[in-house]
Design a protein around this motif. Structure first.
Motif, mmCIF file in Angstrom:
data_model
loop_
_atom_site.group_PDB
_atom_site.id
_atom_site.type_symbol
_atom_site.label_atom_id
_atom_site.label_comp_id
_atom_site.label_asym_id
_atom_site.label_seq_id
_atom_site.Cartn_x
_atom_site.Cartn_y
_atom_site.Cartn_z
ATOM 1 N N LEU A 41 28.879 6.889 54.560
ATOM 2 C CA LEU A 41 29.381 6.365 55.832
ATOM 3 C C LEU A 41 28.359 5.414 56.459
ATOM 4 N N SER A 42 27.081 5.780 56.347
ATOM 5 C CA SER A 42 26.028 4.920 56.895
ATOM 6 C C SER A 42 26.036 3.572 56.209
ATOM 7 N N ALA A 43 26.233 3.589 54.882
ATOM 8 C CA ALA A 43 26.256 2.334 54.135
ATOM 9 C C ALA A 43 27.433 1.468 54.583
ATOM 10 N N LEU A 44 28.583 2.110 54.792
ATOM 11 C CA LEU A 44 29.758 1.374 55.262
ATOM 12 C C LEU A 44 29.473 0.755 56.638
ATOM 13 N N ARG A 45 28.848 1.553 57.494
ATOM 14 C CA ARG A 45 28.484 1.090 58.837
ATOM 15 C C ARG A 45 27.597 -0.147 58.751
ATOM 16 N N ARG A 46 26.589 -0.068 57.903
ATOM 17 C CA ARG A 46 25.664 -1.209 57.772
ATOM 18 C C ARG A 46 26.396 -2.434 57.231
ATOM 19 N N HIS A 133 21.897 5.482 62.370
ATOM 20 C CA HIS A 133 21.603 4.185 62.973
ATOM 21 C C HIS A 133 20.103 3.978 63.077
ATOM 22 N N ARG A 134 19.413 5.037 63.476
ATOM 23 C CA ARG A 134 17.965 4.923 63.653
ATOM 24 C C ARG A 134 17.274 4.713 62.315
ATOM 25 N N LEU A 135 17.848 5.354 61.313
ATOM 26 C CA LEU A 135 17.277 5.201 59.972
ATOM 27 C C LEU A 135 17.405 3.754 59.496
ATOM 28 N N ALA A 173 19.626 7.252 69.004
ATOM 29 C CA ALA A 173 19.317 5.957 68.403
ATOM 30 C C ALA A 173 18.388 5.145 69.296
ATOM 31 N N CYS A 174 18.361 5.486 70.600
ATOM 32 C CA CYS A 174 17.495 4.759 71.534
ATOM 33 C C CYS A 174 16.135 5.453 71.686
ATOM 34 N N GLY A 175 15.910 6.483 70.900
ATOM 35 C CA GLY A 175 14.620 7.148 70.962
ATOM 36 C C GLY A 175 14.641 8.430 71.781
ATOM 37 N N ASP A 176 15.794 8.739 72.436
ATOM 38 C CA ASP A 176 15.883 10.006 73.164
ATOM 39 C C ASP A 176 15.961 11.167 72.168
ATOM 40 N N ASP A 177 15.592 12.366 72.634
ATOM 41 C CA ASP A 177 15.594 13.458 71.645
ATOM 42 C C ASP A 177 16.979 14.077 71.484
ATOM 43 N N HIS A 178 17.938 13.662 72.320
ATOM 44 C CA HIS A 178 19.331 14.051 72.107
ATOM 45 C C HIS A 178 20.221 13.001 72.771
ATOM 46 N N CYS A 179 21.532 13.111 72.526
ATOM 47 C CA CYS A 179 22.474 12.193 73.173
ATOM 48 C C CYS A 179 23.141 12.933 74.321
#
Ligand SMILES: [Zn+2]
Length: 560
Positions: A41-46, A133-135, A173-179
Motif C-alpha cells: 500500500l505504501s508503494a502504491l501511495r508513493r 509516510h514518514r518512512l 507524519a509531522c513528528g508527533d508521537d501520535h495522531c
C-alpha cells in the motif's frame, strides 16, 4: 477519556471476521476483505504521489478510506442495534482497530441522532499510514493519514446521515508521537468548503478534461491564425475547394479566390502558402479595399527617398517584403486602374519599380488574389483591366458560402467554441441543442466570420460552467415562440408583444376575422397533413377545441 467512552467487548465484531483459506476468501460479515501488505500500500501511495501529485493522491486515498468507513457503518446497527447510541457508534473505531489501521482511543463523543449534532475526538497511536509516510518522506508539515481520516469521515457520515468532516490536529507524519483527530459536521468547520473536493468524485478526470480542452484550444490559437487550423469542413462543396487549393499549392500558378465576404479567403491563401514549397518564405497579405487609392502604389511597390513630398526615406513595398514567398491581394477588384497597370507589369516581367526609382528590381513572388465582386462585370463596366483579369484568373477557386455547406456548421462552431473559451478563460460544457439548431437554420450572410462573431459573443454571454444557449447567440432576436405560464398557471405558448405589427396588418387588411380564422385553421391542418392533434398543438389549442372550431365553420357555411 470521558466516563461513557469505554469500548464494549469486541467479540461481536471479531465474530464477523471469517477466514476461508479453502475458498480463498476473507469475510467481514457479508463483505469480502483482503489482507494487504502495508509495504505494498505504501508503494502504491508513493507511486500515486509521483504520478498525480500530493493533492490528487490525498483526494483519491481519502475517498478510498471514505468508502471503507461507509461500508463498515452498516455493521453498527446490525451488531449493536440494541445498545446505546455511543456503543453503537464505537463499532467504527473498534473495527478500524480490528482492520489494523491504528490503536484508536475515544477522547470525546457527543452526538444527537435527532438534531444531527456531532462532536468527536480520537487519538490514534501507531497509524500505519503515518508510519509509511514518514518512512518515505521523513517528517512533513502536513498531516498524512489520508486513508484513515477518510475512514473516520466516511463511517461517521454514514452513521449520522450527513457529511461529518474529520481533521488531524496532530499526526505522526509531522513528528508527533501520535495522531489526534477532531470531527464535526462539515458546515460547522469555518473552512469546511475547502475540504469538500476531497469527498467528490471525478475531480481529477474533470480537471484533466478541462486541461486537455485548453491545450486543444491553445494549439488552434497558436497555429498562426492561419494554417489548416480553420480550414474545417467535410462537406463536398468545401472539400472540392480545398482539393483545388492543395493541387495548386505545389505549382507556381496564379490563383484567384472568389466567394462572398467572410468565407475565409485569406485563410485559404495562407493554407495555399503553407502547402507550397514557399512555406519557409514570407506570407504578406494586403487588403486593397482598406488602403487609400493614393497610397496603394507606394504600399505595393515601395518608394525611393524623395519620390514625393513626405517620402523621407526609401521603403520597400509589400512585393519586396514577400520576396521568396506569397503575396495575397484581397479585394483586388478595388485596385485603382493605374495600380492595375503596374500589377500587370509585375505579372509579366517579375519586376517591380519603386516609386521614384531609376530602374526595376527582380522579385520572386507567388501571387494569390481574391475578390468578392464579379470581375467580369467590373471589366464590362471599365473598372477592371481585361488583360489583368486573364492573368489573374488562370486558376480560379470558388469558396462556397456557409449556407451551401451546412454540415460544416456544427464542427466549425465546436472548434470556435474551444478557441474562444480558452481566449476568454471560460469553462463551458458546450452549445445547447436549441442554439445549435438555430445555427443550422441561420442563412449566414456574413459566412464563417459571422459564425466566429456569434460564437465569441455566445461564449462571453454564457454563464461560467454552463453552455452557450440560443439567447447568447442571438440576444436581440425576438423569441417568436416560447413556453411560459399563462394567467391560469398552465404551461402555454406566450405571444410576444411584437405581434402588434401583425395584428395591425390584419386589421388594416379588412379581412373578416371569421374568414381569417378559417384560413388559419385550414393552413395548420394542411401543414400537419390532416393530423388534428398536430394542428391543435401548432395553434395552441386542445384537440377538442380545434375540432369544435372546425365543426362550427362547417355548420356556419351553409348559412352564408
Ligand atoms: Zn496521522
Amino acid at each position: 477519556m470521558e466516563p461513557h467512552l469505554h469500548y464494549p467487548p469486541a467479540a461481536d465484531l471479531r465474530r464477523l471476521l471469517r477466514f476461508e483459506p479453502q475458498s480463498g476468501a476473507i469475510w467481514l460479515g457479508e463483505r469480502r476483505m483482503v489482507l494487504l501488505h502495508t509495504a505494498a500500500l505504501s508503494a502504491l501511495r508513493r507511486d500515486l504521489i509521483t504520478s498525480v501529485g500530493t493533492e490528487h493522491t490525498r483526494r483519491l486515498l481519502t475517498r478510498m478510506g471514505y468508502a471503507s468507513g461507509t461500508h463498515d457503518a452498516g455493521f453498527a446497527s446490525k451488531t449493536r442495534g440494541d445498545r446505546s447510541l455511543e456503543e453503537m457508534f464505537l463499532v467504527g473505531p473498534q473495527l478500524h482497530m480490528l482492520e489494523g489501521a491504528a490503536r484508536v482511543t475515544p477522547l470525546h463523543l457527543k452526538m444527537d441522532a435527532a438534531t444531527g449534532q456531532f462532536e468527536g475526538e480520537f487519538r490514534w497511536d501507531d497509524s500505519w499510514e503515518a508510519h509509511a509516510h514518514r518512512l518515505a518522506y521523513g517528517v512533513v508539515d502536513e498531516p498524512a493519514c489520508w486513508i484513515l481520516l477518510g475512514y473516520a469521515s466516511g463511517y461517521t457520515s454514514a452513521f449520522m446521515g450527513k457529511l461529518i468532516l474529520f481533521k488531524e490536529t496532530r499526526c505522526g507524519a509531522c513528528g508527533d508521537d501520535h495522531c489526534h483527530i477532531v470531527g464535526k459536521p462539515i458546515d460547522d468547520w469555518p473552512d469546511g468548503d475547502a475540504y469538500r473536493p476531497y469527498f467528490e468524485e471525478h475531480s481529477l478526470l474533470d480537471k484533466m478534461d478541462a486541461l486537455s480542452q485548453q491545450v486543444e484550444a491553445l494549439k488552434t490559437t497558436l497555429e498562426p491564425a492561419t494554417s489548416g487550423g480553420m480550414l474545417i469542413g467535410n462537406s463536398p462543396a468545401f472539400q472540392h475547394a480545398h482539393d483545388l487549393m492543395k493541387r495548386a499549392a505545389r505549382t507556381q500558378v496564379t490563383v484567384l479566390l472568389t466567394g462572398e465576404t467572410g468565407v475565409g479567403k485569406e485563410r485559404f491563401a495562407r493554407a495555399l502558402h503553407e502547402h507550397s514549397d514557399r512555406a519557409g518564405g514570407p506570407f504578406v497579405a494586403v487588403n486593397c479595399a482598406a488602403l487609400p487609392a493614393e497610397l496603394i502604389e507606394a504600399e505595393l511597390f515601395g518608394v525611393e527617398k524623395g519620390a514625393y513630398t513626405g517620402a523621407h526615406a526609401a521603403r520597400a513595398g509589400r512585393f519586396e517584403r514577400a520576396d521568396g514567398g506569397t503575396l495575397f491581394l484581397d479585394e483586388v477588384g478595388d485596385l485603382p486602374l493605374p495600380a492595375q497597370a503596374k500589377l500587370l507589369r509585375v505579372l509579366q516581367d517579375s519586376e517591380i519599380e519603386r516609386l521614384g526609382a531609376e530602374s526595376p528590381r527582380k522579385v520572386n513572388v507567388r501571387m494569390v488574389t481574391a475578390t468578392n465582386v464579379n470581375l467580369d462585370e467590373a471589366v464590362a463596366q471599365g473598372r477592371f483591366r481585361r488583360d489583368l483579369l486573364y492573368r489573374l484568373n488562370v486558376y480560379p477557386i470558388r469558396i462556397p458560402p456557409l449556407r451551401e455547406r451546412s454540415t460544416d456548421i456544427e464542427p466549425l462552431a465546436r472548434h470556435l467554441l474551444a478557441r474562444f473559451t480558452a481566449l476568454h478563460n471560460k469553462r463551458l460544457s458546450g452549445i445547447g441543442e436549441r442554439a445549435l439548431q438555430a445555427l443550422m437554420h441561420h442563412d449566414w450572410p456574413g459566412n464563417v466570420r459571422e459564425l466566429e462573431n456569434l460564437v465569441e459573443r455566445g461564449v462571453i454571454l454564457a454563464a461560467q460552467g454552463g453552455s452557450v444557449e440560443l439567447e447568447h447567440l442571438f440576444p436581440n432576436q425576438p423569441q417568436d415562440r416560447h413556453e411560459g405560464v399563462d394567467p391560469q398557471g398552465r404551461l402555454a405558448r406566450i405571444v410576444p408583444a411584437d405581434h402588434d405589427a401583425l395584428c395591425a396588418r390584419i386589421v388594416d387588411s379588412g379581412v373578416p376575422i371569421e374568414q381569417l380564422e378559417a384560413q388559419v385553421l385550414a393552413l395548420a391542418v394542411e401543414r400537419c397533413g390532416g393530423n388534428l392533434s398536430g394542428a391543435s398543438r401548432l395553434l395552441g389549442l386542445t384537440r377538442p377545441q380545434l375540432a369544435y372550431r372546425l365543426k362550427r365553420q362547417q355548420t356556419d357555411e351553409p348559412a352564408d
